[in-house]
Scaffold this active site. Structure first.
Site, PDB file in Angstrom:
ATOM      1  N   HIS A  96       0.746  -1.470   0.301  1.00 13.46           N
ATOM      2  CA  HIS A  96       0.292  -0.030   0.035  1.00 13.46           C
ATOM      3  C   HIS A  96       0.672   1.478   0.007  1.00 13.46           C
ATOM      4  O   HIS A  96       1.880   1.156   0.730  1.00 13.46           O
ATOM      5  CB  HIS A  96      -1.145  -0.150   1.470  1.00 13.46           C
ATOM      6  CG  HIS A  96      -1.490   1.047   1.652  1.00 13.46           C
ATOM      7  ND1 HIS A  96      -2.681   2.273   0.790  1.00 13.46           N
ATOM      8  CD2 HIS A  96      -1.393   2.162   2.248  1.00 13.46           C
ATOM      9  CE1 HIS A  96      -2.624   3.028   1.024  1.00 13.46           C
ATOM     10  NE2 HIS A  96      -2.838   3.020   2.086  1.00 13.46           N
ATOM     11  N   HIS A  98       1.153   4.512   0.852  1.00  9.32           N
ATOM     12  CA  HIS A  98       0.554   5.302   2.097  1.00  9.32           C
ATOM     13  C   HIS A  98       0.198   6.808   2.193  1.00  9.32           C
ATOM     14  O   HIS A  98       1.231   7.656   2.373  1.00  9.32           O
ATOM     15  CB  HIS A  98       0.754   4.928   3.380  1.00  9.32           C
ATOM     16  CG  HIS A  98       0.213   5.657   4.876  1.00  9.32           C
ATOM     17  ND1 HIS A  98      -0.708   4.565   6.093  1.00  9.32           N
ATOM     18  CD2 HIS A  98       0.441   6.630   5.014  1.00  9.32           C
ATOM     19  CE1 HIS A  98      -0.423   5.737   6.709  1.00  9.32           C
ATOM     20  NE2 HIS A  98      -0.617   6.876   5.980  1.00  9.32           N
ATOM     21  N   HIS A 141       4.329   0.147   2.718  1.00  3.17           N
ATOM     22  CA  HIS A 141       4.289  -0.938   3.760  1.00  3.17           C
ATOM     23  C   HIS A 141       2.796  -2.251   3.030  1.00  3.17           C
ATOM     24  O   HIS A 141       2.330  -1.618   1.858  1.00  3.17           O
ATOM     25  CB  HIS A 141       3.856  -1.081   5.191  1.00  3.17           C
ATOM     26  CG  HIS A 141       2.845  -0.267   5.163  1.00  3.17           C
ATOM     27  ND1 HIS A 141       0.840  -1.117   5.478  1.00  3.17           N
ATOM     28  CD2 HIS A 141       1.428   0.859   5.560  1.00  3.17           C
ATOM     29  CE1 HIS A 141       0.537   0.330   5.696  1.00  3.17           C
ATOM     30  NE2 HIS A 141       0.460   1.255   5.425  1.00  3.17           N
ATOM     31  N   HIS A 143       0.120  -4.375   3.722  1.00  2.27           N
ATOM     32  CA  HIS A 143      -1.444  -3.788   3.460  1.00  2.27           C
ATOM     33  C   HIS A 143      -2.220  -5.690   3.466  1.00  2.27           C
ATOM     34  O   HIS A 143      -3.522  -5.765   3.060  1.00  2.27           O
ATOM     35  CB  HIS A 143      -2.427  -3.015   3.156  1.00  2.27           C
ATOM     36  CG  HIS A 143      -3.183  -2.306   3.293  1.00  2.27           C
ATOM     37  ND1 HIS A 143      -3.513  -3.028   4.430  1.00  2.27           N
ATOM     38  CD2 HIS A 143      -3.260  -0.984   4.046  1.00  2.27           C
ATOM     39  CE1 HIS A 143      -4.451  -2.210   5.228  1.00  2.27           C
ATOM     40  NE2 HIS A 143      -3.771  -0.810   4.986  1.00  2.27           N
ATOM     41  N   HIS A 425      -5.763   5.390  19.662  1.00  3.14           N
ATOM     42  CA  HIS A 425      -5.153   4.733  18.022  1.00  3.14           C
ATOM     43  C   HIS A 425      -5.247   6.137  17.073  1.00  3.14           C
ATOM     44  O   HIS A 425      -6.409   6.465  16.572  1.00  3.14           O
ATOM     45  CB  HIS A 425      -6.818   4.553  18.336  1.00  3.14           C
ATOM     46  CG  HIS A 425      -6.990   3.576  19.217  1.00  3.14           C
ATOM     47  ND1 HIS A 425      -6.575   1.592  19.075  1.00  3.14           N
ATOM     48  CD2 HIS A 425      -7.726   3.814  20.779  1.00  3.14           C
ATOM     49  CE1 HIS A 425      -6.968   1.318  20.939  1.00  3.14           C
ATOM     50  NE2 HIS A 425      -7.129   3.070  20.795  1.00  3.14           N
ATOM     51  N   HIS A 428      -6.450   6.635  10.522  1.00  9.37           N
ATOM     52  CA  HIS A 428      -6.109   6.377   8.115  1.00  9.37           C
ATOM     53  C   HIS A 428      -7.113   6.702   7.451  1.00  9.37           C
ATOM     54  O   HIS A 428      -7.661   5.557   8.066  1.00  9.37           O
ATOM     55  CB  HIS A 428      -5.447   5.724   8.072  1.00  9.37           C
ATOM     56  CG  HIS A 428      -4.290   6.059   6.856  1.00  9.37           C
ATOM     57  ND1 HIS A 428      -4.169   7.057   6.685  1.00  9.37           N
ATOM     58  CD2 HIS A 428      -3.753   4.792   5.681  1.00  9.37           C
ATOM     59  CE1 HIS A 428      -3.773   6.578   4.942  1.00  9.37           C
ATOM     60  NE2 HIS A 428      -3.591   5.042   5.200  1.00  9.37           N
ATOM     61  N   HIS A 430      -8.007   5.995   3.656  1.00  6.45           N
ATOM     62  CA  HIS A 430      -6.956   5.983   2.584  1.00  6.45           C
ATOM     63  C   HIS A 430      -7.933   6.840   1.167  1.00  6.45           C
ATOM     64  O   HIS A 430      -9.257   6.616   1.703  1.00  6.45           O
ATOM     65  CB  HIS A 430      -7.306   3.861   1.917  1.00  6.45           C
ATOM     66  CG  HIS A 430      -6.637   3.409   3.065  1.00  6.45           C
ATOM     67  ND1 HIS A 430      -6.106   2.313   1.995  1.00  6.45           N
ATOM     68  CD2 HIS A 430      -6.225   3.631   3.888  1.00  6.45           C
ATOM     69  CE1 HIS A 430      -4.869   1.334   2.635  1.00  6.45           C
ATOM     70  NE2 HIS A 430      -5.322   2.605   4.126  1.00  6.45           N
ATOM     71  N   HIS A 480      -8.849   2.876   8.933  1.00  9.53           N
ATOM     72  CA  HIS A 480      -8.579   1.772  10.039  1.00  9.53           C
ATOM     73  C   HIS A 480      -8.040   2.516  11.055  1.00  9.53           C
ATOM     74  O   HIS A 480      -7.132   3.461  10.298  1.00  9.53           O
ATOM     75  CB  HIS A 480      -8.421   0.482   9.341  1.00  9.53           C
ATOM     76  CG  HIS A 480      -6.875   0.832   8.942  1.00  9.53           C
ATOM     77  ND1 HIS A 480      -5.622   1.078   9.796  1.00  9.53           N
ATOM     78  CD2 HIS A 480      -6.538   1.244   7.295  1.00  9.53           C
ATOM     79  CE1 HIS A 480      -4.813   1.142   8.679  1.00  9.53           C
ATOM     80  NE2 HIS A 480      -5.138   1.283   6.913  1.00  9.53           N
ATOM     81  N   CYS A 481      -7.910   1.720  12.137  1.00 14.13           N
ATOM     82  CA  CYS A 481      -6.630   2.210  13.211  1.00 14.13           C
ATOM     83  C   CYS A 481      -5.327   1.258  12.362  1.00 14.13           C
ATOM     84  O   CYS A 481      -4.997   0.642  11.847  1.00 14.13           O
ATOM     85  CB  CYS A 481      -6.619   0.838  14.714  1.00 14.13           C
ATOM     86  SG  CYS A 481      -5.463   1.757  15.890  1.00 14.13           S
ATOM     87  N   HIS A 482      -4.292   2.151  12.536  1.00 13.40           N
ATOM     88  CA  HIS A 482      -2.873   2.039  11.603  1.00 13.40           C
ATOM     89  C   HIS A 482      -2.094   1.084  13.329  1.00 13.40           C
ATOM     90  O   HIS A 482      -0.912   1.184  12.420  1.00 13.40           O
ATOM     91  CB  HIS A 482      -2.652   2.973  11.665  1.00 13.40           C
ATOM     92  CG  HIS A 482      -1.779   3.159   9.871  1.00 13.40           C
ATOM     93  ND1 HIS A 482      -0.951   2.398  10.196  1.00 13.40           N
ATOM     94  CD2 HIS A 482      -1.642   3.837   8.912  1.00 13.40           C
ATOM     95  CE1 HIS A 482      -0.297   1.721   8.903  1.00 13.40           C
ATOM     96  NE2 HIS A 482      -0.598   2.874   8.159  1.00 13.40           N
ATOM     97  N   ILE A 483      -2.852   1.350  14.255  1.00  7.05           N
ATOM     98  CA  ILE A 483      -2.034   0.283  15.049  1.00  7.05           C
ATOM     99  C   ILE A 483      -2.318  -1.593  14.185  1.00  7.05           C
ATOM    100  O   ILE A 483      -3.363  -2.127  14.183  1.00  7.05           O
ATOM    101  CB  ILE A 483      -2.164   0.270  16.376  1.00  7.05           C
ATOM    102  CG1 ILE A 483      -1.882   0.917  17.047  1.00  7.05           C
ATOM    103  CG2 ILE A 483      -2.130  -1.607  17.200  1.00  7.05           C
ATOM    104  CD1 ILE A 483      -2.450   1.713  18.772  1.00  7.05           C
ATOM    105  N   HIS A 486      -4.689  -3.836  16.037  1.00  6.95           N
ATOM    106  CA  HIS A 486      -5.610  -3.707  16.172  1.00  6.95           C
ATOM    107  C   HIS A 486      -6.445  -3.903  15.164  1.00  6.95           C
ATOM    108  O   HIS A 486      -7.872  -4.497  14.684  1.00  6.95           O
ATOM    109  CB  HIS A 486      -5.996  -2.535  16.482  1.00  6.95           C
ATOM    110  CG  HIS A 486      -5.415  -1.899  18.431  1.00  6.95           C
ATOM    111  ND1 HIS A 486      -5.255  -0.407  18.758  1.00  6.95           N
ATOM    112  CD2 HIS A 486      -5.106  -3.230  18.889  1.00  6.95           C
ATOM    113  CE1 HIS A 486      -5.203  -1.092  20.191  1.00  6.95           C
ATOM    114  NE2 HIS A 486      -4.792  -1.792  19.650  1.00  6.95           N
ATOM    115  N   PHE A 491     -10.454  -3.704  13.723  1.00  5.54           N
ATOM    116  CA  PHE A 491     -10.328  -1.832  13.883  1.00  5.54           C
ATOM    117  C   PHE A 491     -11.072  -1.543  12.211  1.00  5.54           C
ATOM    118  O   PHE A 491      -9.735  -1.014  12.009  1.00  5.54           O
ATOM    119  CB  PHE A 491      -9.707  -1.785  15.122  1.00  5.54           C
ATOM    120  CG  PHE A 491      -9.879  -0.049  15.407  1.00  5.54           C
ATOM    121  CD1 PHE A 491     -10.641   0.998  14.847  1.00  5.54           C
ATOM    122  CD2 PHE A 491      -9.557   0.108  16.795  1.00  5.54           C
ATOM    123  CE1 PHE A 491     -11.139   2.228  15.391  1.00  5.54           C
ATOM    124  CE2 PHE A 491      -9.705   1.504  17.241  1.00  5.54           C
ATOM    125  CZ  PHE A 491     -10.615   2.418  16.124  1.00  5.54           C
TER     126      PHE A 491
END
Length: 553
Positions: A96, A98, A141, A143, A425, A428, A430, A480-483, A486, A491
């Site tokens: 992806h 980002h 990164h 995905h 949290h 992000h 897209h 989504h949460c970028h952790i 999660h 999430f």
């Protein structure tokens, strides 16, 4: 004139008397930037970025992956080639880009099960896209599940020859891109079964140390006294955020997530997973070595023994560890950041007066996240393929309860809150940047000149954040949460913008894209990798705090 000379002499003497440094500048092999037309080969290699050896999932054999650079207006053509073979980690992949809007090229967003099927072992996919009006600091990164936690992450910078803030700095090149990441000694397919993961170390430019480990090399960022540097900070962690500072130096923020900001002077800043900042550092201190600090939000984190640190080294300073102390006191508050270009949120400047007003409430039960009572589970058919096959209505789109359909060319105001969750949290979206009209923890709204970015904190229990954007980019976009742990635990939701327009907006879809799903769907468990059921058994040998057994993604 003797006073500055005396101070400089004393600093040099003190530095010379300190411990000889185990440090190195960012390896030249990793500093050789790639252009916008290039190949990324995803493979496995044993590395020891913090002194602990382990096999990793890497781009072109290095961590972090090679820097990709372009000039504003360039067209990208990046071939992702999958040569993964380590059975303990996932052997399919996706990449992806980002922060890149992918307007008209939703299929190139690289988001597994949302915009494409993963790229199978021994196959490739050519990502061709443009970013005509974008310049700034981005990253790439994996995905696919939690794969980027095993190493598939790197920086991407689009330079603007007409940067309106260029007068503020002298140097902006490969040497001033600074990546901040967490690192794990156990492979991600095992860790994804465990509720509550803690990184073993954090790395700056791919180097670091872990508590109780060897005094392995630290990264060195070299500067020349008197010059001004645009440092591009990229937080590519899977979990923790970082408190970043450089002893004795101010940092003037001029960019957040690819969006220029009015200059703001701080001496420390919190940067969440997925976020980026450009800061101008003026090398105006005596020649010497200074600690660069990146304290992760982990229990017991410190700087003892050089962990969570790198070195800012002036030309002429000895190769020695710094002895400087952290005196940072002026922190970044997001509400003090303001967009430099075309400031102002779209739509009527009142809360709840957008064309579409959404409220998302995030909860957690037994480690599993829900957004408005729905846990995101990757569908067997990517959302984009569902839409191109004729699905238009939320009732037709999977996963059920996790796809929100938005009309075209509307102002969306999204309020997201967390209930019973610690934080922060990083959220992000897209396909867009958005205006942050209410930052988490703030009681005020700003529709006049809020910060514009693509990752924002949802805060902690009882807080909310409010963002606005315009639905001018047809296609399904992940929120989504970028952790990453999660996200893997549900999430996320998909914002499906004007599904009826998507087929025309992304036409033509590459033929190679159509082949990704049949190839991936034919893979056996062995071909998928990730350790199969053995990854769960290994997780159980580490802790009893586990998710229920789940199939491979």
């Amino acid at each position: 004139m003797f006073i500055p000379i005396l101070i400089a002499s004393l600093v040099s003497l003190v530095n010379a008397a300190s411990v000889v440094s185990r440090s190195q500048s960012y390896p030249l092999s990793q500093r050789a930037a790639l252009g916008p037309q290039t190949t990324l080969t995803i493979g496995n290699k044993v590395i020891a970025p913090d002194g602990f050896e382990r096999s990793a999932t890497l781009v072109n054999g290095i961590f972090p992956g090679p820097l990709i650079t372009a000039q504003k207006g360039d067209t990208f053509s990046i071939d992702v080639v999958n040569e993964l073979e380590d059975e303990t980690m996932f052997k399919s992949t996706s990449v992806h880009w980002h922060g890149i809007y992918q307007n008209g090229t939703n299929y190139a967003d690289g988001t597994s099960f949302v915009t494409q099927c993963p790229i199978a072992q021994n196959h490739s996919f050519l990502h061709t896209f443009s970013a005509p009006n974008q310049a700034g600091t981005y990253w790439y990164h994996s995905h696919y599940s939690v794969q980027y936690c095993d190493g598939l992450r790197g920086a991407l910078v689009i330079y603007d020859p007409q940067d309106p803030l260029a007068y503020m700095y002298d140097v902006d090149d490969e040497s001033t891109v600074i990546t901040l990441s967490d690192w794990y000694h156990v492979v991600a397919p095992v860790l994804r079964h465990i509720i509550g993961i803690t990184a073993n170390s954090s790395l700056i430019n791919g180097l670091g140390r872990y508590a109780g480990g060897p005094a392995s090399d630290l990264a060195v960022i070299n500067v020349q006294q008197g010059k001004r540097y645009r440092m591009r900070l990229v937080a590519m962690s899977c979990d923790p955020n970082f408190e970043f500072s450089i002893d004795g130096h101010n940092l003037t923020i001029i960019e957040a997530d690819g969006q220029l900001t009015e200059p703001l002077v701080v001496d420390q800043l919190q940067i969440l997973a997925g976020q980026r900042y450009s800061v101008v550092l003026v090398a105006d201190q005596p020649v010497g070595n200074y600690w660069m600090r990146s304290l992760p939000s982990l229990t017991g984190a410190s700087f003892v023994g050089g962990v969570n640190s790198a070195i800012l080294r002036y030309t002429g300073a000895p190769q020695a560890d710094p002895i400087t102390v952290n005196t940072a006191s002026t922190s970044l508050f997001e509400t003090n950041l303001h967009a430099l270009i075309n400031p102002g949120a779209p739509g009527i400047p009142e809360y709840g007066r957008a064309d579409i007003n959404l409220t998302l409430e995030v909860t957690n039960s037994g480690g599993i996240f829900s957004v408005n009572n729905a846990t995101f589970k990757p569908p067997n058919v990517p959302v984009l393929l569902q839409i191109l096959s004729g699905a238009q209505d939320p009732s037709q789109l999977l996963p059920e309860g996790s796809v929100i359909v938005l009309e075209a060319n509307k102002v969306v105001e999204l309020t997201l809150s967390t209930t019973g969750l610690s934080g922060p949290h990083p959220i992000h979206l897209h396909g867009h940047a958005f205006d942050v009209v209410q930052s988490a923890g703030s009681s005020t709204f700003n529709y006049v000149n809020p910060v514009r970015r693509d990752v924002v904190s949802a805060g902690t229990n009882g807080q909310q954040m409010v963002i606005r954007w315009v639905t001018d980019n047809s296609g399904p976009w992940f929120l989504h949460c970028h952790i990453d742990w999660h996200l893997d635990a549900g999430f996320a939701v998909v914002m499906a913008e004007s599904p009826s327009d998507t087929a025309a907006h992304v036409n033509p879809v590459p033929q190679e894209w159509d082949q990704l799903c049949p190839i991936f769907d034919s893979l056996t468990p062995t071909q998928l990798g990730g350790g199969g059921r053995f990854s769960y058994d290994e997780a159980a040998s580490i802790t009893t705090v586990l998710f229920p057994p789940s199939p491979l993604p």
